[in-house]
Scaffold this active site. Structure first.
Site, short mmCIF file in Angstrom:
data_model
loop_
_atom_site.label_atom_id
_atom_site.label_comp_id
_atom_site.label_asym_id
_atom_site.label_seq_id
_atom_site.Cartn_x
_atom_site.Cartn_y
_atom_site.Cartn_z
N GLU A 79 0.82 -1.20 0.00
CA GLU A 79 0.00 0.00 0.00
C GLU A 79 0.86 1.26 0.00
OE1 GLU A 79 -3.11 0.26 -0.35
OE2 GLU A 79 -4.02 1.80 0.88
N ASP A 80 1.91 1.28 0.82
CA ASP A 80 2.66 2.52 1.05
C ASP A 80 4.00 2.61 0.35
OD1 ASP A 80 0.58 3.03 2.71
OD2 ASP A 80 1.64 2.62 4.57
#
Ligand code: MN
Length: 725
Positions: A79-80
């Site tokens: 996600e990051d």
């Protein structure tokens, strides 16, 4: 350094319950995650890596397997950071990649939780999307740590996260039987949602803390003496109930804090199941039980597997206290829920093959089947069962559930019948899609409507929900009925005009009603519908009222059918062998002479004036001249086993050289395909060519095609065609 120490202490915790953890992989995952999150910080200012580590720690508290612990460390990297699930698969294997992917997908959603029904759908959707319980457990660990550090968030963010936690994640934890996770999530959310009430209760609980502690000690020692006197070895705990449950009691029962007496809960944990009941008897003998508060969750476990005896009694100093009695085994399930069972499997072997992925769950179910309603148990952990459902968002963010394979049309009908009827297009995730598009978990679906759109019969071939199917069928039938009633009315009106009157005059005078009765119908609509479909003839109805007038002689025909009539009756289909009109039985049917349709042809019905339905092939030239309003959808009945009497006449024309023996070959080809020739006509031309026209009887189109293909192969045949007779 600090982070490494933290990792070491978590690994120590893992070793305390796991017989043989893969420490190398844990350290690799830590290193990888740390590198990926390098330079990132949390809102608190700490290095981002503290978060995956603490999530891992919670996963260790849940006593999960190494794959889950690794997934905890890696749950935010896709996600990051600039990492792909593929990369994780290569480095850490299929299992870890699956878990990380699952948690990442869940993180993409922001749930709109305005109504309880919605919340339940969302919980189901999370379970369905997870497909592996461990995905939810890792997600819960993630959420728990985020809630523990929520104070660094903006106030609106705090409220939103807390509401979502209260509506979705705390009930999920409860459903999975993770008692401590559930209560911690509840109290954390409570603090941000209703800070005044939270701190008020916290203060009141704290202010009487000393007094409470001594009271707790007193109760424990009384119980301890009582049980050991009777030879029962027990562990006894006492604690204040969690703040949220105190608040809920105050709110639901409209009472003050001081009136919530059984703020204290005691737990008696014994070795054996019979000792639970024995202990209960001793407690009830000592302190007066409060009627209506006793619950036996041992005999009948809660759906999430929870087992315990619950009672409330009036204890020392007339204080109401709650007491729970259970065995160590039951306690473990109550605290750790599903995870407790997971560990049971973990000690033996971690399933790595796909088909074994749910083996532990199946084993768990088997264990429960002995002493619990299996259906009810499945309600709580129906991981596998959810696979046949998909969850789809409305543009407003509501989640709706459908059987898998459901289409945009199903979605439209689930919103409203009219939305379904007028559905003219659909968008999924912002893109236009065909109406038959199958919805996937997490899709956002939007329906476009148009007021002139009508339900389409073709939709029936792909809709999945019973609701859509029923509504479409009903609408299609309704439309056809209306059409036939209008037609019937028109036909009757025309007939009446020949008698110097009209249908409105009949209506006014009540004659129509009389005609309905005399024709043995219950309603005008029924009669008009049947006239429209040709089941009843308009002149017959009129004759019931004006019998003295000289009819067209049809009455006579009816008594004794003419030659033509007999032939007609032969051709008329009675449903079993030929054409089916949706929703209508026993329609008078005839086959158009212009195209002579046979079973297998694409056909269309045409409502004639007083002669029932005439069936044409859809590509018949005369169809384009027929009034659109009188056309009606029909199909062949699936009955392929038609009796010989129901065979259809067709003419086939064969162009060939005028050569001896050819005719014999052609007839041979017909009969080898099982086709009977009823008539043959041969015309020879001057240039030694021949045109042969055969009247044949066939069962269906396939049979006819077979015969024609055979004939085409005969040497000397130029062309074979089906013709109108
Ligand atoms: Mn996270």
């Amino acid at each position: 350094m600090q982070l490494e120490n933290r990792l070491d202490s978590i690994i120590k915790k893992v070793r305390s319950y796991h017989p043989d953890p893969n420490i190398t992989q844990l350290r690799d995952a830590y290193e990888y995650s740390r590198r990926m999150h390098e330079g990132q910080t949390r809102k608190s200012g700490e290095p981002y890596m503290t978060h995956p580590l603490e999530v891992m720690d919670i996963i260790a508290d849940l006593r999960l397997d190494v794959a889950s612990l690794v997934a905890g460390l890696l749950h935010d990297v896709v996600e990051d950071c600039e990492t792909t699930v593929e990369d994780i698969r290569l480095r850490f294997g299929e299992d870890v990649a699956f878990l990380v992917d699952g948690v990442t997908k869940l993180s993409k959603f922001q749930f709109n939780t305005r109504r309880e029904a919605q919340a339940e759908n969302i919980r189901k959707m999370i379970i369905a999307m997870s497909r592996d319980l461990r995905v939810i457990l890792v997600k819960l660990a993630d959420r728990l740590h985020n809630m523990r550090t929520l104070k660094y968030m903006s106030e609106s963010g705090q409220k939103r996260k807390s509401q979502e936690t209260m509506d979705i994640y705390a009930p999920l934890a409860h459903r999975l039987g993770l008692h401590w996770v559930k209560t911690e999530l509840e109290d954390l959310s409570f603090r941000y949602l209703y800070p005044d009430a939270y701190y008020d209760i916290a203060e009141k609980v704290a202010s009487k803390k000393r007094q409470r502690q001594s009271f707790i000690r007193e109760v424990i020692s009384i119980l301890d003496d009582l049980l050991s006197e009777h030879g029962i070895n027990a562990e006894i705990y006492g604690r204040p109930k969690n703040f949220w449950s105190i608040y809920r009691k105050m709110r639901d029962q409209q009472i003050e804090f001081e009136q919530v007496f059984d703020v204290l809960a005691f737990r008696i944990i014994v070795d054996k199941r019979p000792e639970c009941y024995e202990s209960l008897g001793l407690v009830h003998n000592l302190w007066k039980p409060i009627p209506g508060r006793f619950k036996d969750y041992i005999a009948i476990a809660k759906p999430n597997g929870y087992q315990s005896l619950h009672t409330s009694v009036i204890g020392p100093y007339q204080e109401r206290i709650e007491i729970q009695i259970r065995t160590h085994e039951m306690h473990k399930v109550a605290e750790e829920g599903i995870a407790a069972h997971w560990m049971y499997k973990e000690g033996k072997a971690v399933p790595d093959r796909d088909d074994e992925k749910f083996a532990w769950l199946h084993q768990l179910m088997e264990e429960h089947q002995d002493h619990e309603d299996p259906v009810e148990f499945l309600e709580s952990v129906k991981i596998d069962l959810f696979h046949d459902e998909v969850y789809v968002f409305t543009p407003q963010g509501d989640v709706m559930s459908f059987p898998s394979g459901a289409t945009c049309i199903d979605f439209a009908y689930s919103i409203h019948t009219e939305v379904g009827h007028q559905c003219s297009g659909a968008k999924v995730n912002g893109k236009m899609v065909p109406l038959r598009h199958q919805l996937q978990n997490g899709d956002i679906c939007e329906i476009l409507t148009h007021k002139n759109q009508r339900p389409n019969k073709d939709w029936l071939s792909f809709v999945k929900t019973g609701r859509a199917r029923t509504k479409i069928r009903k609408a299609v039938r309704q439309e056809q009925r209306e059409r036939s009633r209008e037609l019937g009315r028109e036909l009757l009106d025309k007939e009446l005009k020949q008698h110097g009157t009209n249908i409105r005059a009949w209506e006014r005078s009540g004659t129509l009603k009389e005609a309905v009765e005399k024709s043995k119908y219950n309603h005008v609509e029924e009669l008009l519908g049947d006239i429209g479909y040709g089941k009843t003839q308009a002149d017959t109805v009129v004759e019931k009222i004006y019998p003295t007038r000289k009819g067209s002689g049809k009455k006579k025909k009816k008594d004794k059918p003419s030659k033509l009539g007999q032939l007609w009756n032969k051709l008329v289909d009675r449903g079993k062998t030929g054409v089916v009109v949706d929703g209508i039985e026993d329609v008078m049917v005839s086959y158009a002479k212009c195209c002579n349709p046979v079973p297998g042809d694409d056909i269309i019905g045409f409502v004639t004036r007083g002669r029932g339905l005439s069936i044409h092939t859809r590509d018949c030239a005369s169809v384009s001249h027929l009034e659109r309003e009188r056309q009606i959808d029909v199909r062949w009945s699936g009955d392929t086993d038609v009796p010989d009497s129901a065979r259809r006449p067709v003419s086939v024309r064969v162009y060939c050289t005028d050569k001896p023996g050819l005719l014999a070959n052609i007839s041979q080809s017909f009969s080898s395909a099982g086709v009977n020739i009823s008539e043959a006509q041969c015309v020879t031309t001057d240039d030694r060519r021949a045109v042969n026209t055969f009247e044949v009887l066939v069962h269906n189109r396939d049979q006819l095609n077979r015969a024609m293909e055979n004939i085409e192969k005969i040497k000397g045949v130029y062309k074979v065609e089906r013709t109108a007779s």
